[in-house]
Design an enzyme around this catalytic site. Structure first.
Site, PDB file in Angstrom:
ATOM      1  N   ASP A  27       0.976  -1.107   0.035  1.00 18.61           N
ATOM      2  CA  ASP A  27       0.297  -0.238   0.052  1.00 18.61           C
ATOM      3  C   ASP A  27       0.985   1.281  -0.094  1.00 18.61           C
ATOM      4  O   ASP A  27       1.975   1.414   0.662  1.00 18.61           O
ATOM      5  CB  ASP A  27      -0.873  -0.197   1.226  1.00 18.61           C
ATOM      6  N   GLU A  55       1.474  -0.304  -4.903  1.00 24.05           N
ATOM      7  CA  GLU A  55       0.573   0.966  -5.270  1.00 24.05           C
ATOM      8  C   GLU A  55       1.514   2.110  -5.584  1.00 24.05           C
ATOM      9  O   GLU A  55       2.062   2.701  -4.632  1.00 24.05           O
ATOM     10  CB  GLU A  55      -0.435   0.923  -4.173  1.00 24.05           C
TER      11      GLU A  55
HETATM   12  C1  GLC Z   1      -4.219   3.087  -0.394  1.00 23.15           C
HETATM   13  C2  GLC Z   1      -5.498   2.291  -0.474  1.00 23.15           C
HETATM   14  C3  GLC Z   1      -6.494   3.416  -0.185  1.00 23.15           C
HETATM   15  C4  GLC Z   1      -6.184   3.735   1.384  1.00 23.15           C
HETATM   16  C5  GLC Z   1      -4.827   4.260   1.482  1.00 23.15           C
HETATM   17  C6  GLC Z   1      -4.573   4.603   2.803  1.00 23.15           C
HETATM   18  O1  GLC Z   1      -4.405   4.256  -1.309  1.00 23.15           O
HETATM   19  O2  GLC Z   1      -5.682   1.878  -1.837  1.00 23.15           O
HETATM   20  O3  GLC Z   1      -7.828   2.528  -0.200  1.00 23.15           O
HETATM   21  O4  GLC Z   1      -7.348   4.521   1.706  1.00 23.15           O
HETATM   22  O5  GLC Z   1      -3.818   3.625   0.946  1.00 23.15           O
HETATM   23  O6  GLC Z   1      -4.143   3.274   3.481  1.00 23.15           O
END
Ligand code: GLC
Ligand code: CA
Length: 558
Positions: free
Chosen positions: A216, A277
């Site tokens: 993440d 991500e």
């Molecule tokens: C990432 C996740 C999202 C979350 C954020 C904070 O972007 O995909 O859903 O709110 O991280 O953890």
């Protein structure tokens, strides 16, 4: 114990057999809260995933990525973790997880966990200890700072979820930094003890046999040590604050050091994958995420192609070209949909040809040389169901930012299984979010029976990409590069065999021809492998006709 050993052996055998399984893989994202509810409380659960593994096998996916199901106060629906090595009772038990792993493995489906490194929940024991005093053993595990002379936050840093990123703590008489909600304090990644603790939680899941992690918020891990103010950009954000450039809080060079350590941990286990991500401004930054020596992420997400949000041939061509030429030969990972963005049909659809446009997106996702991420319901044509009243909003950013920012509930509605009550999501209890209005016709049961449904189009595409040698292994080469209406490319293997892919990006029919004479491809005749429209003729390279937003995939035959 015997069971655990059996799972371990099964996974080691399966994963070890093909350590590169993630290349060209189709990875299916599941938002567990919204997938299937087996105990009738209105919230999806792990058993709901297990129950539907045959559906996923039939769809043809290689792996599922499940968003966080660990114990959590659920402020950010699981992205605020209070224990990294257990299961939130809302989603089930560890025995349920072990069963899910076993059943998935039996079907050849790998399980990828979500790993939130940047922050924990403010209810995590680490944070509770850290905030208890300025002198406890974990005092430096989070990003604490004194107030400035006037008692204000140390600088102008902004939370991605709105307003100052600094939250005052009465006990320590200090501010802590949070890139996301104030209930998600950022960990201090400059502290080796934090890193080691996190690596251990990853080993906990790797030992259980998970096939890897989706990491993440990778670019958020570090902040400037000098605490410099962010420069302001023009305009205001959805929360009414001046927009900051985030040069001091986003994508700092130190991130790469941690990615190399993470890769090191992962390498202790055969066949595991690190997906990131990685929302980044361009392909050159994305290229760095693989590591200079391919020693960082296996698959950082390319969030550029899928989020162009406009059906522009030139832009699609440019992004595909960059993915092919600027990532140092690494495998791109494309995605058009996820749990944080309006569904692609609502970003790319024109309201008239949405069905054809969804097939076009499926084709562009699944035919280049790339691994692919899908999001549950994308294969059905589920749409974004944005709340219309602030009192219905579940996602806190929708309440903080209403009405400019309505939050992410719209893309998180229950999976549409059939046309029973609650779309077959389960239970008689109201699901945590309302079912999308199109569930009577857009659902698994109905679409499984219709040979020409979107679901069957996805199934055929995934099958084709597995079975066809050119789509599996062929080089990716753009053709017709001057066209302003049609995106086309070939996948060609060394023996001169090629598959042609062509997509009409306009609402008018287009006639085209593909010139492969300089590419060493033998043959002119095309055998249709898949078309998004009925009645595709067996054309030749000189005469391909595409209806509005039509997609065509054909094998060049000698
Ligand atoms: C990432 C996740 C999202 C979350 C954020 C904070 O972007 O995909 O859903 O709110 O991280 O953890
Ligand atoms: Ca449930």
């Amino acid at each position: 114990m015997a069971k655990l050993l059996a799972t371990f052996l099964l996974c080691t055998l399966a994963w070890g057999a093909d350590p590169d399984w993630w290349r060209n893989a189709v990875i299916y994202e599941i938002y567990p809260r919204s997938f299937a509810d087996t105990n009738g409380d209105g919230i999806g659960d792990l058993n709901g995933i297990t129950e539907h593994l045959d559906y996923l096998k039939d769809l043809g996916v290689d792996a599922i990525w499940i968003t966080p199901f660990y114990p959590s106060p659920q402020v950010d629906f699981g992205y605020d973790i209070s224990n990294y090595e257990a299961i939130d009772p809302q989603y089930g038990t560890m025995a349920d997880f072990d069963r899910l792993m076993r059943e998935a493995t039996k079907r050849g489906i790998r399980v990828v966990n979500d790993m939130v490194l940047n922050h924990t929940s403010d209810q995590h024991p680490w944070f509770k200890e850290s905030k208890s005093s300025r002198k406890n053993p974990k005092a430096d595990w989070y990003v604490w700072q004194n107030a400035d002379a006037k008692g204000h936050p140390p600088n102008n840093w902004q939370s991605i979820f709105g307003h100052s990123a600094w939250q005052w703590d009465e006990k320590r008489k200090q501010f802590y930094y949070h890139a996301f909600y104030k209930e998600q304090p950022d960990l201090n990644w400059r502290n080796q003890a934090v890193r080691d603790a996190m690596y251990d939680t990853m080993r906990f899941w790797l030992d259980k046999g998970v096939a890897g992690f989706r990491l993440d918020a990778v670019p958020s891990l570090f902040e400037d040590v000098q605490l410099r103010d962010e420069p302001y950009l023009e305009g205001m954000d959805a929360y009414g604050e001046r927009i900051v450039s985030r040069v001091y809080t986003d994508n700092l060079a130190e991130v790469h050091e941690v990615l190399r350590e993470l890769r090191h941990v992962t390498n202790e286990y055969p066949g595991r994958v690190l997906i990131g991500e990685t929302y980044l401004p361009n392909s050159l930054e994305l290229a760095k995420m693989y590591g200079k020596n391919q020693d960082e992420l296996h698959l950082p997400m390319d969030m550029q192609l899928g989020f162009l949000n406009k059906l522009s041939v030139a832009d699609f061509r440019r992004k595909l070209f960059e993915a092919e030429t600027q990532l140092n030969g690494n495998m791109p990972l494309f995605a058009f949909d996820n749990h944080d963005n309006m569904r692609s049909v609502d970003r790319y659809g024109d309201g008239v040809h949405n069905d054809a446009i969804q097939r076009l997106i499926a084709t562009v996702l699944l035919t280049p040389r790339a691994s692919a991420l899908m999001y549950y319901g994308e294969e059905l044509g589920m749409t974004t169901n944005t709340p219309t009243r602030v009192e219905d909003v579940q996602d806190p950013i929708g309440r903080i930012g209403w009405p400019k920012e309505k939050g992410r509930d719209g893309e998180r509605t229950p999976m549409q299984w059939n046309n029973d009550a609650n779309a077959g999501f389960g239970g008689t209890h109201k699901p945590w979010l309302p079912v999308g209005p199109n569930y009577k016709t857009v659902n698994v049961a109905v679409e499984s029976k219709e040979p020409d449904s979107l679901l069957n189009y996805y199934k055929r595409l995934i099958k084709l990409r597995k079975e066809n040698e050119q789509l599996r292994e062929g080089e990716f080469v753009l053709t017709n590069e001057a066209s302003e209406t049609v995106l086309s490319y070939i996948r060609v293997t060394r023996d001169g065999k090629a598959v042609v892919v062509a997509m009409n990006f306009t609402s008018q029919p287009q006639a085209m021809s593909v010139d492969l004479s300089s590419r060493g491809v033998k043959g002119r005749h095309l055998k249709t492998l898949l078309a998004s429209f009925p009645g595709a003729k067996e054309p030749d390279l000189g005469h391909i006709t595409l209806p509005a937003f039509g997609s065509y995939v054909g094998q060049v035959e000698p």
